[in-house]
Structures are given as structure tokens and as C-alpha cells.
Design a protein around this motif. Structure first.
Motif, PDB file in Angstrom:
ATOM      1  N   GLU A 251      -8.403  17.414   8.701  1.00 47.33           N
ATOM      2  CA  GLU A 251      -9.359  16.276   8.162  1.00 47.33           C
ATOM      3  C   GLU A 251      -8.284  15.032   8.019  1.00 47.33           C
ATOM      4  OE1 GLU A 251     -11.523  15.412   3.909  1.00 47.33           O
ATOM      5  OE2 GLU A 251     -10.944  17.506   4.523  1.00 47.33           O
ATOM      6  N   ALA A 252      -7.058  15.376   7.383  1.00 44.61           N
ATOM      7  CA  ALA A 252      -6.088  14.227   7.305  1.00 44.61           C
ATOM      8  C   ALA A 252      -5.829  13.601   8.607  1.00 44.61           C
ATOM      9  CB  ALA A 252      -4.651  14.969   6.611  1.00 44.61           C
ATOM     10  N   ALA A 253      -5.544  14.495   9.716  1.00 42.10           N
ATOM     11  CA  ALA A 253      -5.524  13.537  11.070  1.00 42.10           C
ATOM     12  C   ALA A 253      -6.557  12.774  11.448  1.00 42.10           C
ATOM     13  CB  ALA A 253      -5.407  14.748  12.083  1.00 42.10           C
ATOM     14  N   GLU A 254      -7.883  13.399  11.185  1.00 41.17           N
ATOM     15  CA  GLU A 254      -9.084  12.472  11.603  1.00 41.17           C
ATOM     16  C   GLU A 254      -8.847  11.113  10.667  1.00 41.17           C
ATOM     17  OE1 GLU A 254     -12.800  10.762  11.214  1.00 41.17           O
ATOM     18  OE2 GLU A 254     -11.980  12.031   9.459  1.00 41.17           O
ATOM     19  N   ILE A 255      -8.765  11.381   9.453  1.00 39.33           N
ATOM     20  CA  ILE A 255      -8.646  10.108   8.611  1.00 39.33           C
ATOM     21  C   ILE A 255      -7.510   9.045   9.009  1.00 39.33           C
ATOM     22  CG2 ILE A 255      -8.311   9.200   6.073  1.00 39.33           C
ATOM     23  CD1 ILE A 255      -9.532  11.879   5.323  1.00 39.33           C
ATOM     24  N   ILE A 256      -6.408   9.578   9.260  1.00 37.98           N
ATOM     25  CA  ILE A 256      -5.341   8.853   9.762  1.00 37.98           C
ATOM     26  C   ILE A 256      -5.953   8.149  11.355  1.00 37.98           C
ATOM     27  CG2 ILE A 256      -2.976   8.802  10.675  1.00 37.98           C
ATOM     28  CD1 ILE A 256      -2.555  10.917   8.416  1.00 37.98           C
ATOM     29  N   ALA A 257      -6.164   8.925  12.107  1.00 43.33           N
ATOM     30  CA  ALA A 257      -6.871   8.232  13.301  1.00 43.33           C
ATOM     31  C   ALA A 257      -7.922   6.995  13.053  1.00 43.33           C
ATOM     32  CB  ALA A 257      -7.295   9.219  14.270  1.00 43.33           C
ATOM     33  N   ARG A 258      -8.971   7.289  12.220  1.00 45.37           N
ATOM     34  CA  ARG A 258      -9.924   6.077  11.955  1.00 45.37           C
ATOM     35  C   ARG A 258      -9.005   4.965  11.247  1.00 45.37           C
ATOM     36  NH1 ARG A 258     -13.404   7.341   8.144  1.00 45.37           N
ATOM     37  NH2 ARG A 258     -12.588   9.104   7.371  1.00 45.37           N
TER      38      ARG A 258
ATOM     39  N   LEU B 196     -10.872   0.804   4.132  1.00 49.41           N
ATOM     40  CA  LEU B 196      -9.474   1.504   4.750  1.00 49.41           C
ATOM     41  C   LEU B 196     -10.130   2.834   4.524  1.00 49.41           C
ATOM     42  CD1 LEU B 196      -6.302  -0.355   3.602  1.00 49.41           C
ATOM     43  CD2 LEU B 196      -7.045  -0.202   5.816  1.00 49.41           C
ATOM     44  N   PRO B 197     -10.040   3.582   5.475  1.00 43.58           N
ATOM     45  CA  PRO B 197     -10.108   5.135   5.546  1.00 43.58           C
ATOM     46  C   PRO B 197      -9.377   5.732   4.643  1.00 43.58           C
ATOM     47  CG  PRO B 197     -10.553   4.536   7.658  1.00 43.58           C
ATOM     48  CD  PRO B 197      -9.928   3.376   7.130  1.00 43.58           C
ATOM     49  N   LEU B 198      -8.058   5.399   4.407  1.00 42.66           N
ATOM     50  CA  LEU B 198      -7.148   6.163   3.429  1.00 42.66           C
ATOM     51  C   LEU B 198      -7.097   5.348   2.053  1.00 42.66           C
ATOM     52  CD1 LEU B 198      -3.948   6.425   5.712  1.00 42.66           C
ATOM     53  CD2 LEU B 198      -5.239   7.989   4.630  1.00 42.66           C
ATOM     54  N   PHE B 199      -7.909   4.291   1.909  1.00 47.30           N
ATOM     55  CA  PHE B 199      -8.184   3.766   0.598  1.00 47.30           C
ATOM     56  C   PHE B 199      -8.450   4.862  -0.758  1.00 47.30           C
ATOM     57  CE2 PHE B 199     -10.862   1.689  -2.709  1.00 47.30           C
ATOM     58  CZ  PHE B 199     -10.075   0.683  -3.051  1.00 47.30           C
ATOM     59  N   PRO B 200      -9.081   5.873  -0.597  1.00 48.36           N
ATOM     60  CA  PRO B 200      -9.169   6.823  -1.907  1.00 48.36           C
ATOM     61  C   PRO B 200      -7.719   7.298  -2.134  1.00 48.36           C
ATOM     62  CG  PRO B 200     -10.961   7.171  -0.177  1.00 48.36           C
ATOM     63  CD  PRO B 200      -9.815   6.407   0.594  1.00 48.36           C
TER      64      PRO B 200
ATOM     65  N   TYR C 220      -9.084   1.133  12.505  1.00 51.80           N
ATOM     66  CA  TYR C 220      -9.607   0.115  11.682  1.00 51.80           C
ATOM     67  C   TYR C 220      -8.386  -0.961  11.427  1.00 51.80           C
ATOM     68  CZ  TYR C 220     -11.426  -1.768   7.338  1.00 51.80           C
ATOM     69  OH  TYR C 220     -11.963  -2.639   6.372  1.00 51.80           O
ATOM     70  N   SER C 221      -7.329  -0.526  11.180  1.00 52.58           N
ATOM     71  CA  SER C 221      -6.200  -1.611  10.956  1.00 52.58           C
ATOM     72  C   SER C 221      -5.873  -2.235  12.314  1.00 52.58           C
ATOM     73  CB  SER C 221      -4.912  -0.697  10.387  1.00 52.58           C
ATOM     74  OG  SER C 221      -4.283  -0.021  11.274  1.00 52.58           O
TER      75      SER C 221
ATOM     76  N   MET D 101       0.779  -1.310   0.040  1.00 50.62           N
ATOM     77  CA  MET D 101       0.025   0.048   0.001  1.00 50.62           C
ATOM     78  C   MET D 101       0.895   1.093  -0.013  1.00 50.62           C
ATOM     79  SD  MET D 101      -2.911  -0.982   2.807  1.00 50.62           S
ATOM     80  CE  MET D 101      -2.383  -2.564   3.413  1.00 50.62           C
ATOM     81  N   ASP D 102       0.748   1.999  -0.925  1.00 52.45           N
ATOM     82  CA  ASP D 102       1.368   3.452  -1.223  1.00 52.45           C
ATOM     83  C   ASP D 102       0.508   4.543  -0.887  1.00 52.45           C
ATOM     84  OD1 ASP D 102       3.319   5.251  -1.813  1.00 52.45           O
ATOM     85  OD2 ASP D 102       3.395   4.875  -3.694  1.00 52.45           O
ATOM     86  N   VAL D 103       0.681   5.183   0.069  1.00 48.55           N
ATOM     87  CA  VAL D 103      -0.392   6.356   0.606  1.00 48.55           C
ATOM     88  C   VAL D 103       0.104   7.641  -0.125  1.00 48.55           C
ATOM     89  CG1 VAL D 103      -1.434   7.283   2.432  1.00 48.55           C
ATOM     90  CG2 VAL D 103      -0.769   4.971   2.660  1.00 48.55           C
ATOM     91  N   LYS D 104      -1.003   8.314  -0.557  1.00 50.68           N
ATOM     92  CA  LYS D 104      -0.508   9.516  -1.295  1.00 50.68           C
ATOM     93  C   LYS D 104      -1.869  10.574  -0.848  1.00 50.68           C
ATOM     94  CE  LYS D 104       1.499   7.327  -5.079  1.00 50.68           C
ATOM     95  NZ  LYS D 104       1.638   7.106  -6.579  1.00 50.68           N
ATOM     96  N   ILE D 105      -1.545  11.059   0.316  1.00 47.85           N
ATOM     97  CA  ILE D 105      -2.555  12.017   0.693  1.00 47.85           C
ATOM     98  C   ILE D 105      -2.312  13.546   0.151  1.00 47.85           C
ATOM     99  CG2 ILE D 105      -3.393  13.431   2.744  1.00 47.85           C
ATOM    100  CD1 ILE D 105      -2.569  10.833   4.679  1.00 47.85           C
ATOM    101  N   PRO D 106      -3.443  13.927  -0.395  1.00 47.07           N
ATOM    102  CA  PRO D 106      -3.203  15.177  -1.246  1.00 47.07           C
ATOM    103  C   PRO D 106      -2.718  16.311  -0.235  1.00 47.07           C
ATOM    104  CG  PRO D 106      -5.367  14.213  -1.550  1.00 47.07           C
ATOM    105  CD  PRO D 106      -4.695  13.563  -0.526  1.00 47.07           C
ATOM    106  N   ARG D 107      -1.713  17.008  -0.633  1.00 49.51           N
ATOM    107  CA  ARG D 107      -1.029  18.380   0.214  1.00 49.51           C
ATOM    108  C   ARG D 107      -1.920  19.269   0.343  1.00 49.51           C
ATOM    109  NH1 ARG D 107       4.433  17.714   0.486  1.00 49.51           N
ATOM    110  NH2 ARG D 107       5.448  16.306  -1.316  1.00 49.51           N
ATOM    111  N   ASP D 108      -3.288  19.493  -0.338  1.00 48.77           N
ATOM    112  CA  ASP D 108      -4.037  20.365   0.081  1.00 48.77           C
ATOM    113  C   ASP D 108      -5.135  20.093   0.834  1.00 48.77           C
ATOM    114  OD1 ASP D 108      -5.312  18.629  -1.977  1.00 48.77           O
ATOM    115  OD2 ASP D 108      -6.058  20.329  -3.131  1.00 48.77           O
TER     116      ASP D 108
END
Length: 96
Positions: free
Chosen positions: A19-26, A71-75, A30-31, A7-14
Motif C-alpha cells: 500500500e505504501a509503495a502504491e501511494i509513493i508511486a502515485r 498529494l497522495p502522501l498528504f495524510p 502527481y509531483s 514537507m515532512d513525510v511520516k508514513i505509519p510503520r504499520d
């Protein structure tokens, strides 16, 4: 059935930081629940990347797809899946 998953994660810089912190916590919750259940058997960080290599032990392709797409980071991920089969020269009997 065992699967090797990269899994290669590419969270958009913008994406806003909160919001990113909330997704990472979920994602973490989950994992970790999946690890406790035994379905997510191993997870290793890839040095120098926001990526991981994991081993899943699930019923079939459909169950793996359900887990990964949940996975919350799936997108924000590029995912590569490789089904694994026990090698005939393996000496360990306890890891199939």
C-alpha cells in the motif's frame, strides 16, 4: 505567486508495504506532472530526513492548498508554507 513549502513525510510503520509503495508511486507521478507544468518549480530532499523543501509558483493560496491537499502522501505529511516576495536587493530579473 511563489511559495516555499517544507514537507515532512511520516508514513505509519504499520501501513502495509504494498500500500505504501502504491501511494509513493502515485505521489511521484502527481509531483512530476506538476513539475512539468511549472507549478512545482523546485524540489530538494532534506539530507537525513524523509522530507523535502519545494518552491511552488501558483496563482494564489487556494491553488496551493488544492495542489498540496491532492498529494497522495498528504495524510502523512506535516507541511509548513511560507509565501515569498522578491527581495529588493536581488540581482536576477528572471525569477519572480
Amino acid at each position: 505567486m511563489l511559495y516555499h513549502v517544507f514537507m515532512d513525510v511520516k508514513i505509519p510503520r504499520d501501513l502495509p508495504a504494498e500500500e505504501a509503495a502504491e501511494i509513493i508511486a502515485r505521489e511521484r507521478a502527481y509531483s512530476q506532472a506538476l513539475q512539468r507544468s511549472g507549478k512545482w518549480r523546485h524540489i530538494w530532499r532534506v539530507a537525513g530526513q524523509y522530507a523535502n523543501v519545494s518552491i511552488f509558483d501558483v496563482r494564489d493560496n487556494a491553488e496551493l492548498h488544492e495542489i498540496l491537499s491532492g498529494l497522495p502522501l498528504f495524510p502523512f505529511m506535516d507541511i509548513e508554507v511560507t509565501p515569498l516576495l522578491r527581495h529588493p536587493s536581488a540581482i536576477r530579473e528572471d525569477d519572480s
